[in-house]
Design a protein around this motif. Structure first.
Motif, short mmCIF file in Angstrom:
data_model
loop_
_atom_site.label_atom_id
_atom_site.label_comp_id
_atom_site.label_asym_id
_atom_site.label_seq_id
_atom_site.Cartn_x
_atom_site.Cartn_y
_atom_site.Cartn_z
N ALA A 43 8.50 1.60 0.29
CA ALA A 43 8.51 2.67 1.30
C ALA A 43 9.98 3.05 1.52
N ASP A 73 0.85 -1.19 0.00
CA ASP A 73 0.00 0.00 0.00
C ASP A 73 0.89 1.24 0.00
N GLN A 74 0.58 2.21 -0.85
CA GLN A 74 1.39 3.42 -0.96
C GLN A 74 1.41 4.22 0.34
N GLU A 75 0.40 4.07 1.17
CA GLU A 75 0.30 4.84 2.41
C GLU A 75 1.17 4.23 3.52
N GLU A 76 1.69 3.04 3.32
CA GLU A 76 2.49 2.39 4.36
C GLU A 76 3.81 3.11 4.56
N ALA A 77 4.15 3.39 5.81
CA ALA A 77 5.38 4.12 6.14
C ALA A 77 6.57 3.18 6.20
#
Length: 532
Positions: free
Chosen positions: A124, A92-96
């Motif tokens: 990430a 997921d692109q939002e994963e840090a």
């Protein structure tokens, strides 16, 4: 067998320089041809009307040192703008970014799911060092990581192309025009690199940045030499490396302040816009103008300098020296046994010092980017300053040989130091970089002093060209750390130690007259060789 004839021709070349024919000048009054009372040679006019050092030289040094500093931005920017941060695969692109996942090598380039590894398409990135780089922007990691090494090699090839193209342009179209074009190329490519829409465009712009940077450096170096008083040329040659180191420190500072690759490109490009005004504020080299028979323009440049230094403008014309002397090339160097072995040793030294110089910089961007790069820039500056004073005390050969060997030994020690001992490894690599910088500072002067006038340009040109081999190899050698962390240091260290050992076969040139003929060059190091 052909050496004797070449020697006689080379001697005739020097003797032929004494033949002079005068040229008619209308400045300020008509000058009669062949009237020795109304003409003077160029060196005499420059000494009388320009002087040794004044406000003109200060102003000229400020401009040309700026040009030499800009080379650092052209060749070092990509260390920061193309930095590869720590990373791991995400779904997921939002994963840090998660440091634990980075430490697990299997998760860097693949996505684990029920003991199955799927190909990664998103990553990430750790933004603690560089917030955003070209490598993170365009995903140049994992199976695309080789593109960064290829990009670095192509960038170094820009140094080779820039040396050839701008060297030719400066001889044909003049120093100031060529310097301006090199600076404008650097400026435009830096701006366009910031607007790159893909990694290929970014890499191509880096090639042009390197070409423009080396062009501005070499041409400003030549222009400085052609204006500076002969007695200050050795000091100026060593001092000319200092602005480059300062430019390196400046690049590190701006990159630390601007932690994103696009604003970094624009920030480093901004000062280079001043290249546009150079044709209006910088006088052309009178030596180049005289070589092109443009005597009136040469007198105009000299009057400009004379007015700045408040010295009398020249009233005499310039003697025209005969162009009948023959120029010799690589053939004489290869045919003459003494010059041949010197050329081979010096060429190997140029390759090795360039490899170590750039290779150690690339390897300094390891565990701590800014500490590694700033320490590298600091020891480089220190090495240049020390060399200015030590070169005439200890001589050229001791500095070349000892610094090569010390640099090589420190590289080997850094290679065998575990990566966990960061500060010890940094210490050894910094001393190695300091030794390579000292060699770089002395090798220009040493090479020019080992060869006679009629083949000096050929020998310098050949050595400078083969040095680019070392520059192009540096990214590939640095990337060997992915195979074995110590491998780059062992390769560079072994090469430097070898270069230093074989350099003991070279003669010392400190205190000797610059050789004009093949016989004088061959006599360097012998008891009967003429001193200054």
């Amino acid at each position: 067998m052909g050496t004797g004839n070449s020697s006689d021709d080379c001697r005739k070349e020097v003797e032929g320089k004494e033949n002079v024919n005068t040229v008619l000048f209308q400045d300020p009054a008509p000058v009669k041809v062949n009237d020795p009372n109304k003409t003077k040679d160029l060196d005499t006019i420059l000494a009388e009307s320009v002087g040794k050092f004044g406000w003109f030289q200060v102003w000229l040094l400020a401009i040309l040192f700026f040009c030499q500093a800009t080379f650092a931005t052209g060749v070092y920017t990509s260390v920061f703008s193309d930095y590869t941060p720590r990373h791991h695969c995400v779904g997921d692109q939002e994963e840090a970014f998660n440091l634990t996942k980075w430490e697990e090598e299997s998760e860097r380039c693949g996505l684990l799911s029920d003991d199955n590894v799927t190909e990664c398409s998103m990553w990430a990135f750790d933004k603690s060092v560089i917030h955003e780089s070209a490598s993170s922007e365009f995903g140049i990691v994992c199976d695309k990581a080789f593109l960064k090494t290829l990009s670095g090699t192509l960038k170094m090839s820009g140094l080779l192309v820039g040396s050839f193209v701008f060297g030719w342009m400066s001889d044909v179209f003049g120093r100031v025009l060529s310097l301006t074009l090199a600076g404008v190329l650097l400026f435009i490519s830096q701006i366009l690199a910031g607007f790159s829409t893909n990694y290929i465009m970014f890499s191509v712009m880096n090639i042009f940045m390197a070409a423009g940077g080396i062009g501005s450096y070499l041409i400003s170096f030549v222009l400085l030499f052609e204006w500076i008083s002969p007695e200050y040329r050795t000091t100026a040659s060593a001092s000319a490396q200092v602005p480059f180191a300062l430019g390196f420190l400046y690049t590190v500072l701006i990159a630390w302040t601007v932690s994103s690759w696009q604003p970094l490109q624009f920030a480093l490009a901004a000062p280079n816009i001043v290249f546009i005004v150079f044709p209006f504020i910088l006088p052309e080299s009178p030596r180049w103008l005289v070589s092109q028979k443009k005597y009136q323009k040469a007198m105009k440049s000299i009057r400009f300098a004379a007015k700045s230094n408040k010295l009398p403008a020249p009233e005499e014309g310039i003697e025209e020296k005969s162009d009948s002397c023959e120029s010799f090339g690589i053939g004489v160097l290869l045919a003459h046994p003494v010059l041949r072995y010197r050329l081979l040793i010096m060429s190997f030294n140029w390759i090795v010092v360039t490899l170590c110089f750039y290779g150690l910089i690339l390897n300094s961007a390891g565990q701590d980017l800014f500490i590694g790069m700033s320490s590298s820039a600091a020891v480089e500056l220190l090495a240049y300053i020390l060399t200015i004073f030590l070169m005439d005390i200890f001589g050229r050969r001791p500095i070349l040989t000892i610094c090569q060997i010390v640099s090589g030994c420190c590289c080997v020690c850094a290679g065998f130091t575990p990566q966990d001992f960061f500060w010890i490894r940094l210490f050894f690599s910094s001393i190695g970089k300091m030794g390579a910088s000292a060699v770089f500072s002395v090798i220009f002067i040493y090479t020019s002093e080992l060869f006679p006038t009629c083949v000096r340009n050929s020998s310098m040109g050949l050595c400078s060209t083969v040095a680019r081999i070392g520059a192009m190899l540096a990214p590939s050698i640095a990337s060997l750390d992915s195979v074995l962390p110590m491998l780059p240091f062992l390769v560079m260290g072994g090469a430097a130690i070898t270069a230093g050992c074989i350099s003991f076969a070279l003669p010392e040139t400190r205190g000797t007259k610059l050789p004009e003929t093949l016989e004088q060059a061959e006599a360097i190091g012998k008891e009967n060789h003429e001193k200054k």
